[in-house]
Design a protein around this motif. Structure first.
Motif, PDB file in Angstrom:
ATOM      1  N   UNK A  42      45.698  35.301  38.837  1.00  0.00           N
ATOM      2  CA  UNK A  42      45.018  36.311  39.838  1.00  0.00           C
ATOM      3  C   UNK A  42      45.480  37.813  39.414  1.00  0.00           C
ATOM      4  N   UNK A  43      46.568  37.835  38.551  1.00  0.00           N
ATOM      5  CA  UNK A  43      47.256  39.034  38.599  1.00  0.00           C
ATOM      6  C   UNK A  43      46.326  40.310  38.405  1.00  0.00           C
ATOM      7  N   UNK A  44      45.358  40.070  37.106  1.00  0.00           N
ATOM      8  CA  UNK A  44      44.279  40.981  36.791  1.00  0.00           C
ATOM      9  C   UNK A  44      43.473  41.538  37.890  1.00  0.00           C
ATOM     10  N   UNK A  45      43.064  40.594  38.522  1.00  0.00           N
ATOM     11  CA  UNK A  45      42.320  41.006  39.775  1.00  0.00           C
ATOM     12  C   UNK A  45      42.751  41.743  40.910  1.00  0.00           C
ATOM     13  N   UNK A  46      43.994  41.012  41.045  1.00  0.00           N
ATOM     14  CA  UNK A  46      44.799  41.742  42.073  1.00  0.00           C
ATOM     15  C   UNK A  46      45.279  43.205  41.838  1.00  0.00           C
ATOM     16  N   UNK A  47      45.586  43.360  40.583  1.00  0.00           N
ATOM     17  CA  UNK A  47      45.859  44.908  40.171  1.00  0.00           C
ATOM     18  C   UNK A  47      44.446  45.699  39.962  1.00  0.00           C
ATOM     19  N   UNK A  48      43.601  45.166  39.603  1.00  0.00           N
ATOM     20  CA  UNK A  48      42.428  45.925  39.582  1.00  0.00           C
ATOM     21  C   UNK A  48      41.849  46.127  40.804  1.00  0.00           C
ATOM     22  N   UNK A  49      41.831  45.455  41.969  1.00  0.00           N
ATOM     23  CA  UNK A  49      41.480  45.844  43.262  1.00  0.00           C
ATOM     24  C   UNK A  49      42.448  46.711  43.984  1.00  0.00           C
ATOM     25  N   UNK A  93      29.666  40.017  45.140  1.00  0.00           N
ATOM     26  CA  UNK A  93      30.427  39.625  44.149  1.00  0.00           C
ATOM     27  C   UNK A  93      30.270  40.933  43.083  1.00  0.00           C
ATOM     28  N   UNK A  94      29.681  41.798  43.275  1.00  0.00           N
ATOM     29  CA  UNK A  94      29.545  42.875  42.350  1.00  0.00           C
ATOM     30  C   UNK A  94      30.891  43.914  42.830  1.00  0.00           C
ATOM     31  N   UNK A  95      31.483  43.593  43.892  1.00  0.00           N
ATOM     32  CA  UNK A  95      32.683  44.358  44.353  1.00  0.00           C
ATOM     33  C   UNK A  95      34.053  43.743  43.497  1.00  0.00           C
ATOM     34  N   UNK A  96      33.853  42.727  42.947  1.00  0.00           N
ATOM     35  CA  UNK A  96      34.946  42.048  42.241  1.00  0.00           C
ATOM     36  C   UNK A  96      35.427  42.888  40.974  1.00  0.00           C
ATOM     37  N   UNK A  97      36.511  43.430  40.941  1.00  0.00           N
ATOM     38  CA  UNK A  97      36.749  44.393  39.742  1.00  0.00           C
ATOM     39  C   UNK A  97      37.008  43.963  38.369  1.00  0.00           C
ATOM     40  N   UNK A  98      37.290  42.704  38.406  1.00  0.00           N
ATOM     41  CA  UNK A  98      37.288  42.048  36.987  1.00  0.00           C
ATOM     42  C   UNK A  98      36.479  40.921  36.660  1.00  0.00           C
ATOM     43  N   UNK A  99      36.487  40.343  35.407  1.00  0.00           N
ATOM     44  CA  UNK A  99      35.550  39.588  35.031  1.00  0.00           C
ATOM     45  C   UNK A  99      35.313  38.212  35.565  1.00  0.00           C
ATOM     46  N   UNK A 100      36.239  37.706  36.372  1.00  0.00           N
ATOM     47  CA  UNK A 100      36.082  36.337  37.134  1.00  0.00           C
ATOM     48  C   UNK A 100      36.980  36.358  38.433  1.00  0.00           C
TER      49      UNK A 100
END
Length: 944
Positions: free
Chosen positions: A626-633, A510-517
């Motif tokens: 999920x937009x923020x997580x997809x873009x950060x990833x 879970x430390x690989x997830x680039x956003x807060x949630x």
């Protein structure tokens, strides 16, 4: 004096003389009436009581004869008669002349009085009324039942009286009572054992206890109950109730905040026997809270407070075994070491016995799990228990009805109060920006704030700004004191080490997830295990902050990121990131198919399971979440996933476009462009995506360069789709800059390319763009002609994505034709389409266009809404148009300062865009021309 008796043989006594009341059946009738004195007994019930299932041939006649003789006998007594009432008979008398009713009256009085000696006298008087077996001279099924109930009441009264005798020091009278194991059960046995003990005969008491224990085991297969076990413990400790332990540690002097949590504990522990669990991540202040509440409420627990730090998540020590804690509690309760049973089960049983009758508070701090707690739960209903743990202890909540208090981080006011309490409000006020940054970096974690305060106290001359900079550079290092008990990293490590290998691996990943949630499905894809999410939530290393969405505290997230970087190899990390990216591509493919169903040609195909979305709204909601997580990833993954990034860029192009997420779109498409190879189809579409996004941000020169490269590749590869959408973008730039012939040429070439593709929606978009162009040129009839063609395609396809922009463009064309009613209707319908479909680009355009047809307050309101949307999305052209319109409106209203401010802002934007409106603005500001709202530009490629 008259006495009517049933507690023995049935008798009537007057002046000390027993009267002859006849044979057994007649006495049966009298007994039945005496037991219900003052209440009518129906004839049928009397017959049933007297004869049961074998009544005489004419029972009523027999009954009447008995009643008649009894009435004659009792008529000689004062105040006693038998009367006929409806279908039964009533014995009229003072109930207290009937011994059984007097017995029960005396018992009620005894149980109601608080004076033990007075109660004892009442019990003696009541029991003295008994003359042997009740109704001893009668025999019938009814009599047997009555007799059994009366004997039960007699036995209960005897036991109650003996409890009073023990309390008042009359234990010798208890010993004088004959022992009958069949009467009184464990209660009578406990009374006799206690009487022996109080009589100074502890050895006899212990022998009697063992005799009773063995009998219960042999006859019932049961252990002694709480009273016997407690008594056994008292004998072992040498008498009395033992010492009153006061084991609570000192409450933290700097405790502040948590008012709501303290009130919640008040409610949870309001009744005796309650169990409450304070759970939460390490460093939240669970122990502080528990000790503060226990200290404030110590007077509620007159028999003392037991406390143990079980060290379940202690960074410096191993957990304390429950049996060690039990032995410590037994010692605190006064049990001599030699008297402690050797086996853990025996120790736990003795502990429960010693606590069964006491009002104690038991604080079990830092428990590892439910099994760690169970042996330490006290016996009986009078003790309360307060547990703290980094784990939620679901087993304790389920099996023991414990109340849960999940502890959250301190809110900003509470965190500031805590820091001010430690450092002083003046210190915070002296460096407000640094203080705010420290609060932000600590994230409401009580331990982090305490560490910061300790560091400041150790170096009082150090400025808060220096500490804030250190936190900014490396928070976990700055919050490491070098001591395990006061190091945030060590506290997190203690929770991490308590996890199973599978859960520990999940935590690291879970430390690989680039956003807060992260959403539940995405987390399951990343971890490869749905259960891991629940396990980490139970351990308070992960929190479900919204239904189906999970997050870590950002300091915990930093710790997890450290671990995954140092513990897991590159192959493991890449595999996890690939699973996560695959999930997002498959889900985004399904969502965008719902979001823009007529444009599959814009999106690459993906392999893998695709979720289903119940509606267009659900698909858009998923994309928004999920937009923020997809873009950060996409902007952080290794180069090995370059193909995933390129696919995501193409997948989300339309969604980001119509939602006006232009800055995010630029970051994604630029990343994708850098990962493509020159001369490839992917490079062409990436150049086109970057170019189109730059148009909205007003960076036309760079946009034109990217579009030119995309068009060159499209022509070389004869890619009609890429040619169509690229020429539309080039035409937009030409039109905004006033180069009408060049724009028209590009638009007609785009239309031809669209028709060659065979995609009807693409043709409809090209027709809409040509119609917009003619409107800008002032040729409104021509504009309407093209727009209606586009509208028919939108209607045939059922495409709201095309229909909405067509409506907005037609509104502007009808306004130019002097048909305001039709214009207004089309604008408002376009706004409905925009808001229903989340099309921010269309909404801001429609607001500006509609505002241009209005005046006064309505125009102001529409322009201001358009300006807010344009600023948020970075849409430079629409922002310029809104400020242009506001400037003209303020000028008309005589608000010259506001007019100048808006017009100057519009001029700066028009100048940057090299748009022809810049000259008009200069004239307005110089007072040389009157304002007009000449043709305005659209957005080129309409949303589909």
């Amino acid at each position: 004096m008259v006495e009517l008796r049933v507690l023995g043989a049935v008798e009537v006594v007057a002046g000390g003389i027993r009267l002859d009341i006849g044979h057994a059946r007649q006495r049966d009738v009298l007994a039945a009436l005496l037991l219900d004195v003052g209440r009518a007994v129906p004839v049928d019930r009397l017959i049933d009581r007297v004869w049961g299932e074998r009544p005489p041939r004419q029972p009523k006649n027999s009954l009447y004869a008995y009643v008649s003789r009894l009435r004659a006998l009792l008529s000689t007594l004062d105040g006693v008669t038998i009367e006929r009432e409806r279908d039964g008979y009533l014995l009229v008398a003072d109930p207290l002349v009937v011994d059984v009713h007097r017995f029960e009256s005396l018992l009620r009085r005894a149980r109601a009085t608080a004076d033990d000696h007075a109660a004892l006298a009442l019990y003696d008087e009541a029991l003295a009324l008994w003359r042997g077996t009740p109704l001893s001279d009668l025999d019938s099924p009814w009599v047997d039942g009555v007799r059994s109930e009366l004997e039960r009441k007699h036995e209960e009264a005897v036991l109650d009286r003996d409890d009073l005798r023990l309390r008042t020091g009359a234990h010798a009278a208890v010993l004088d009572r004959p022992v009958d194991d069949a009467l009184g059960g464990e209660r009578a046995a406990a009374q006799r054992i206690e009487a022996l003990f109080l009589d100074g005969r502890p050895a006899d008491a212990l022998r009697e206890y063992e005799r009773v224990r063995a009998r219960l085991a042999d006859e019932l297969g049961a252990d002694p109950g709480p009273r016997l076990r407690d008594l056994h413990g008292r004998i072992l400790t040498g008498g009395g109730t033992g010492p009153e332990p006061r084991q609570l540690p000192a409450a933290a002097p700097s405790f502040s905040g948590r008012t709501a949590e303290l009130a919640a504990l008040d409610r949870m522990l309001a009744r005796d026997g309650a169990v409450a669990v304070i759970s939460g991540a390490g460093g939240l202040g669970k122990t502080w809270l528990a000790v503060r509440w226990a200290t404030d409420h110590a007077s509620r627990f007159p028999d003392g407070q037991l406390y143990v730090d079980l060290r379940g998540f202690d960074p410096a020590h191993e957990p304390v075994p429950a049996e060690h804690a039990v032995r410590g509690f037994l010692g605190a309760l006064g049990v001599a070491p030699a008297s402690i049973p050797p086996e853990p089960d025996g120790q736990a049983a003795l502990y429960r016995s010693l606590t069964a009758g006491r009002r104690l508070l038991v604080v079990l701090d830092n428990a590892r799990d439910t099994r760690h707690v169970m042996p330490l739960l006290p016996g009986g209903p009078s003790c309360s228990v307060l547990v703290t743990s980094c784990h939620e202890l679901g087993g304790l909540l389920t099996t023991h009805g414990a109340s849960a208090l999940p502890l959250r981080t301190l809110d900003e006011d509470q965190a500031r109060e805590l820091l001010a309490h430690k450092l002083g409000a003046a210190r915070l006020a002296g460096e407000p920006e640094a203080a705010q940054e420290i609060l932000d970096q600590c994230g409401g974690l009580a331990l982090a704030l305490a560490i910061v305060a300790a560091r400041v106290a150790a170096e009082p001359r150090r400025r808060l700004a220096e500490l804030a900079a250190e936190l900014r550079e490396s928070r976990l290092d700055a919050l490491d004191t070098g001591e395990l008990a006061a190091s945030l990293r060590a506290v997190f490590d203690a929770s991490y080490r308590s996890l199973s290998p599978a859960a520990a691996s999940a935590f690291r990943l879970l430390g690989l997830v680039p956003t807060e949630d992260i959403g539940r499905a995405a987390a399951t894809a990343l971890l490869g295990d749905a259960r891991a999410v629940r396990v980490l939530c139970a351990a308070h290393l992960l929190e479900e902050h919204q239904p189906g969405r999970f997050r870590m505290h950002d300091l915990v997230k930093l710790y997890a990121a450290e671990l995954v970087a140092t513990t897991d190899d590159a192959t493991t990390r890449l595999a996890a990131s690939t699973r996560l990216f695959d999930h997002y591509l498959c889900s985004a493919s399904a969502a965008t198919d719902r979001f823009s169903p007529h444009e599959p040609y814009l999106r690459p195909a993906v392999a893998g399971p695709r979720p289903s979305f119940a509606s267009d709204e659900a698909a858009r909601a998923w994309l928004d979440a999920e937009r923020a997580t997809m873009l950060a990833l996409a902007t952080s993954v290794p180069e090995a996933l370059a193909g995933h990034v390129v696919h995501l860029s193409a997948m989300l192009w339309r969604y980001l476009h119509i939602g006006a997420h232009h800055y995010e779109a630029l970051a994604l498409h630029t990343t994708a462009l850098a990962l493509t190879r020159p001369g490839t189809r992917e490079r062409g579409f990436a150049d086109q995506a970057v170019g189109m996004t730059l148009i909205f941000l007003g960076r036309f020169d760079t946009a034109a360069e990217h579009l030119a490269q995309a068009l060159s590749l499209a022509l070389r590869q004869r890619n009609d789709l890429l040619e169509c959408i690229t020429r539309s973008g080039i035409a937009t730039i030409e039109d905004i800059r006033g180069h009408r012939p060049a724009a028209r040429e590009q638009l007609h070439l785009a239309l031809a390319a669209a028709r060659r593709t065979g995609h009807a929606l693409l043709e409809g978009i090209a027709l809409c763009n040509i119609g917009e162009h003619h409107r800008w040129c002032g040729d409104h009839p021509k504009a309407v002609e093209y727009l209606r063609q586009s509208g028919r395609i939108a209607e045939d396809l059922g495409s709201a994505g095309l229909g909405g922009p067509v409506l907005a463009a037609l509104g502007s064309a009808y306004a130019g034709l002097g048909r305001p009613g039709e214009a207004d209707d089309h604008f408002r319908r376009a706004l409905e389409f925009a808001r229903a479909g989340g099309n921010t680009n269309l909404e801001v355009t429609a607001l500006n266009e509609l505002a241009a047809t209005k005046s006064g307050a309505e125009a102001f309101s529409l322009y201001e809404k358009a300006l807010a949307l344009a600023r948020r999305s970075g849409h430079l052209r629409e922002r310029a148009l809104a400020q242009h319109g506001l400037g003209v409106a303020h000028r008309a209203a005589g608000n010259h300062a506001e007019a100048t401010s808006h017009l100057e802002a519009a001029l700066a934007a028009y100048t940057e865009l090299r748009a022809p409106e810049a000259e008009e603005i200069r004239g307005l500001l110089g007072g040389r021309v009157e304002p007009s709202r000449a043709g305005r530009s659209g957005d080129g490629l309409t949303s589909g």
